[in-house]
Design an enzyme around this catalytic site. Sequence first.
Site, mmCIF file in Angstrom:
data_model
loop_
_atom_site.group_PDB
_atom_site.id
_atom_site.type_symbol
_atom_site.label_atom_id
_atom_site.label_comp_id
_atom_site.label_asym_id
_atom_site.label_seq_id
_atom_site.Cartn_x
_atom_site.Cartn_y
_atom_site.Cartn_z
ATOM 1 N N TYR A 223 -0.022 7.420 -25.514
ATOM 2 C CA TYR A 223 0.074 6.837 -24.166
ATOM 3 C C TYR A 223 1.402 6.116 -24.044
ATOM 4 O O TYR A 223 1.851 5.444 -24.979
ATOM 5 C CB TYR A 223 -1.061 5.837 -23.920
ATOM 6 C CG TYR A 223 -0.899 5.069 -22.624
ATOM 7 C CD1 TYR A 223 -1.384 5.580 -21.427
ATOM 8 C CD2 TYR A 223 -0.231 3.842 -22.600
ATOM 9 C CE1 TYR A 223 -1.215 4.887 -20.236
ATOM 10 C CE2 TYR A 223 -0.058 3.145 -21.418
ATOM 11 C CZ TYR A 223 -0.551 3.676 -20.242
ATOM 12 O OH TYR A 223 -0.367 2.996 -19.067
ATOM 13 N N GLU B 258 3.914 6.463 -15.743
ATOM 14 C CA GLU B 258 2.836 6.483 -16.720
ATOM 15 C C GLU B 258 2.674 7.911 -17.230
ATOM 16 O O GLU B 258 2.441 8.826 -16.428
ATOM 17 C CB GLU B 258 1.519 5.997 -16.121
ATOM 18 C CG GLU B 258 0.387 5.945 -17.147
ATOM 19 C CD GLU B 258 -0.916 5.439 -16.551
ATOM 20 O OE1 GLU B 258 -1.417 4.395 -17.001
ATOM 21 O OE2 GLU B 258 -1.433 6.103 -15.633
#
Length: 399
Positions: A121, A209
């Site tokens: 992530y 993101e």
Amino acid sequence: MNLHEYQGKQILSGFGVAVPEGYVAFTPDEAVTAANKIKEKTGTTAWAVKAQIHAGGRGKGGGVKIAKSIEEVKQYAKEIIGMQLVTHQTGPEGKKVSKILVEQGIYYPNDKGEIDIREFYMSVLLNRSTGRNIIMYSPKGGMDIETVAVETPELIFKEEVDPGTGIMPFQTRRIAFNLGLEGKAFKQMTKFVASLYNAYIKSDSTMFEINPVFKTSDDLIFAADSKVKLDDDALFRHPEYKDMRDLSEEEETEIEAGKFGLNFVKLDGNVGCMVNGAGLAMATMDIIKLSGGNPANFLDVGGKANAETVEAGFRIILKDPNVKAILINIFGGIVRCDRVAQGVVDAYKSIGNISVPVIVRLQGTNNVEGKQIIDESGLKVKGAITLKEAADLVKEVMS
């Protein structure tokens, strides 16, 4: 301005961030064409078929499928295009899918026939408390990142970047090290992080993101997904991004408010509010909550409150069937309270049959004159000067 995954990846690719080969498709036939084109370019024998909506959690909602043949690409395209995709971010009503991204499959074995993949992530955004950009990342990326953040917060790392110097090589190396990489994958990740940060800065984004950042079996690093939000106030510097806005993904009332220069956000409450100034708007919503109601919207008319903007605000608020009362809270500085009051009266008469109670609180320049205009208008409008008076009136009409 929020972007679709495929649009975010177009920006990322332009700044040297590695992304899988992919094309957007609006029909199953276009999906087949895209899959064949990807196969010709990459030699892949698998494809990702991904719904394109402004929401996360698409995989868990059935909006992402891995196809292992051209026939499966077409089958999944038929299933996903037109579906009402429900995720934890769309709410129970979901969002209708009008397009998909067909993308190169990156779940392939290395030259030893081994599958050795990892998902990370990574996001880039502004840390407002320090005034610095921050890269948040985790070695445990993928669909369960929210669970990771709650149950194992020690696996969420942060790297603050001084905007004056930009990201430094030692920082990209530290990120790659904390992700547990070595060798070729380590070098690929340092390059990936530097390019990602550069893309974030030069595109004037407020958030990038990437979940997951994907390590393939042959140690290549890809942005397997992208969630990008651009700074609306910087779009004048990027005319190439203007056409990326997808109005079908936005609230109709928010689009209409933008045409009048109003800052409007729809909420789930029962008391509509119209205010000049973001800080006062937040205080007004607090008043509504303390009075037993719930704000139905955030509406900031700024310093341009006049009959036209007030009328537009009224009409937008009244489109919400849940609204049981409207509170107008104006602090007169540059904007005179008597002018706003006259705008309220004119708008009220122009719209006609307004069936919900309207409370107008005026304070500042010419507030006494403004209250007098409201009180003498003969309309069903309740006037207030202090916050307590406004709060008491909200409580009265909601009881």
